[in-house]
Design a protein around this motif. Structure first.
Motif, mmCIF file in Angstrom:
data_model
loop_
_atom_site.group_PDB
_atom_site.id
_atom_site.type_symbol
_atom_site.label_atom_id
_atom_site.label_comp_id
_atom_site.label_asym_id
_atom_site.label_seq_id
_atom_site.Cartn_x
_atom_site.Cartn_y
_atom_site.Cartn_z
ATOM 1 N N VAL A 15 0.823 -1.205 0.000
ATOM 2 C CA VAL A 15 0.000 0.000 0.000
ATOM 3 C C VAL A 15 0.856 1.253 0.000
ATOM 4 O O VAL A 15 0.426 2.312 -0.462
ATOM 5 N N THR A 16 2.090 1.168 0.467
ATOM 6 C CA THR A 16 2.967 2.333 0.491
ATOM 7 C C THR A 16 3.606 2.610 -0.864
ATOM 8 O O THR A 16 4.118 3.705 -1.083
ATOM 9 N N ASP A 17 3.555 1.647 -1.791
ATOM 10 C CA ASP A 17 4.122 1.833 -3.131
ATOM 11 C C ASP A 17 3.057 2.460 -4.031
ATOM 12 O O ASP A 17 2.100 1.806 -4.451
ATOM 13 N N ARG A 18 3.220 3.755 -4.333
ATOM 14 C CA ARG A 18 2.204 4.483 -5.103
ATOM 15 C C ARG A 18 2.033 3.929 -6.507
ATOM 16 O O ARG A 18 0.920 3.870 -7.024
ATOM 17 N N ALA A 19 3.128 3.507 -7.126
ATOM 18 C CA ALA A 19 3.038 2.978 -8.485
ATOM 19 C C ALA A 19 2.242 1.672 -8.513
ATOM 20 O O ALA A 19 1.408 1.451 -9.399
ATOM 21 N N GLN A 20 2.475 0.821 -7.553
ATOM 22 C CA GLN A 20 1.764 -0.456 -7.494
ATOM 23 C C GLN A 20 0.273 -0.235 -7.235
ATOM 24 O O GLN A 20 -0.576 -0.875 -7.857
ATOM 25 N N VAL A 21 -0.053 0.693 -6.364
ATOM 26 C CA VAL A 21 -1.450 0.997 -6.071
ATOM 27 C C VAL A 21 -2.124 1.585 -7.311
ATOM 28 O O VAL A 21 -3.239 1.211 -7.666
ATOM 29 N N ARG A 22 -1.437 2.504 -7.997
ATOM 30 C CA ARG A 22 -1.990 3.131 -9.193
ATOM 31 C C ARG A 22 -2.257 2.099 -10.288
ATOM 32 O O ARG A 22 -3.319 2.105 -10.921
ATOM 33 N N LEU A 23 -1.323 1.194 -10.500
ATOM 34 C CA LEU A 23 -1.492 0.170 -11.520
ATOM 35 C C LEU A 23 -2.638 -0.789 -11.190
ATOM 36 O O LEU A 23 -3.414 -1.164 -12.066
ATOM 37 N N LEU A 24 -2.769 -1.157 -9.937
ATOM 38 C CA LEU A 24 -3.843 -2.065 -9.540
ATOM 39 C C LEU A 24 -5.201 -1.381 -9.676
ATOM 40 O O LEU A 24 -6.164 -1.990 -10.140
ATOM 41 N N LYS A 25 -5.271 -0.104 -9.293
ATOM 42 C CA LYS A 25 -6.530 0.635 -9.448
ATOM 43 C C LYS A 25 -6.926 0.725 -10.914
ATOM 44 O O LYS A 25 -8.087 0.542 -11.269
ATOM 45 N N LYS A 26 -5.961 0.977 -11.775
ATOM 46 C CA LYS A 26 -6.237 1.094 -13.203
ATOM 47 C C LYS A 26 -6.665 -0.249 -13.787
ATOM 48 O O LYS A 26 -7.613 -0.325 -14.563
ATOM 49 N N ARG A 27 -5.976 -1.315 -13.404
ATOM 50 C CA ARG A 27 -6.293 -2.648 -13.926
ATOM 51 C C ARG A 27 -7.663 -3.116 -13.493
ATOM 52 O O ARG A 27 -8.407 -3.707 -14.271
ATOM 53 N N LEU A 28 -8.054 -2.822 -12.256
ATOM 54 C CA LEU A 28 -9.341 -3.281 -11.734
ATOM 55 C C LEU A 28 -10.455 -2.261 -11.920
ATOM 56 O O LEU A 28 -11.625 -2.586 -11.685
ATOM 57 N N GLY A 29 -10.114 -1.039 -12.326
ATOM 58 C CA GLY A 29 -11.121 -0.007 -12.524
ATOM 59 C C GLY A 29 -11.746 0.460 -11.226
ATOM 60 O O GLY A 29 -12.955 0.651 -11.148
ATOM 61 N N LEU A 30 -10.916 0.644 -10.199
ATOM 62 C CA LEU A 30 -11.399 1.053 -8.886
ATOM 63 C C LEU A 30 -10.978 2.482 -8.583
ATOM 64 O O LEU A 30 -9.978 2.970 -9.108
ATOM 65 N N SER A 31 -11.722 3.130 -7.712
ATOM 66 C CA SER A 31 -11.326 4.451 -7.229
ATOM 67 C C SER A 31 -10.479 4.273 -5.965
ATOM 68 O O SER A 31 -10.336 3.166 -5.446
ATOM 69 N N ASP A 32 -9.951 5.396 -5.476
ATOM 70 C CA ASP A 32 -9.162 5.343 -4.234
ATOM 71 C C ASP A 32 -9.996 4.819 -3.075
ATOM 72 O O ASP A 32 -9.557 3.963 -2.311
ATOM 73 N N ALA A 33 -11.211 5.334 -2.961
ATOM 74 C CA ALA A 33 -12.069 4.952 -1.837
ATOM 75 C C ALA A 33 -12.464 3.474 -1.922
ATOM 76 O O ALA A 33 -12.481 2.770 -0.903
#
Length: 93
Positions: A15-33
């Protein structure tokens, strides 16, 4: 002196790796919340997060569609003119 680079765990979300979080959000189509809520509820396992995101998407897609009542359908079809084909007889002399 060379120090070995720490190996990342491939199936856990850092969760502390911003790039990994950004890529997972994009791949799954999720928002931050949405991602934060799933991680808080499920954990940081990427397969579990993917499964939960798919379940949430399925819940949204399976909402029933408003279908008109059967009486409305029959009344609409009764008002339409009915076409019947009449076979013409041809007489030859």
């Amino acid at each position: 002196m060379r120090r070995p680079r720490p190996q990342t765990i491939r199936n856990k979300l850092d969760v502390t790796d911003r790039a990994q979080v950004r890529l997972l959000k994009k791949r799954l189509g999720l928002s931050d919340a949405e991602l934060t809520a799933i991680v808080g509820r499920i954990g940081n396992s990427i397969p579990a997060i993917s499964k939960e995101a798919a379940l949430q998407r399925a819940k949204v897609l399976t909402k029933p569609v408003a279908v008109p009542a059967a009486a409305l359908i029959t009344s609409a079809s009764a008002g339409e003119p009915v076409t019947t084909e009449v076979a013409a007889t041809v007489t030859t002399s």
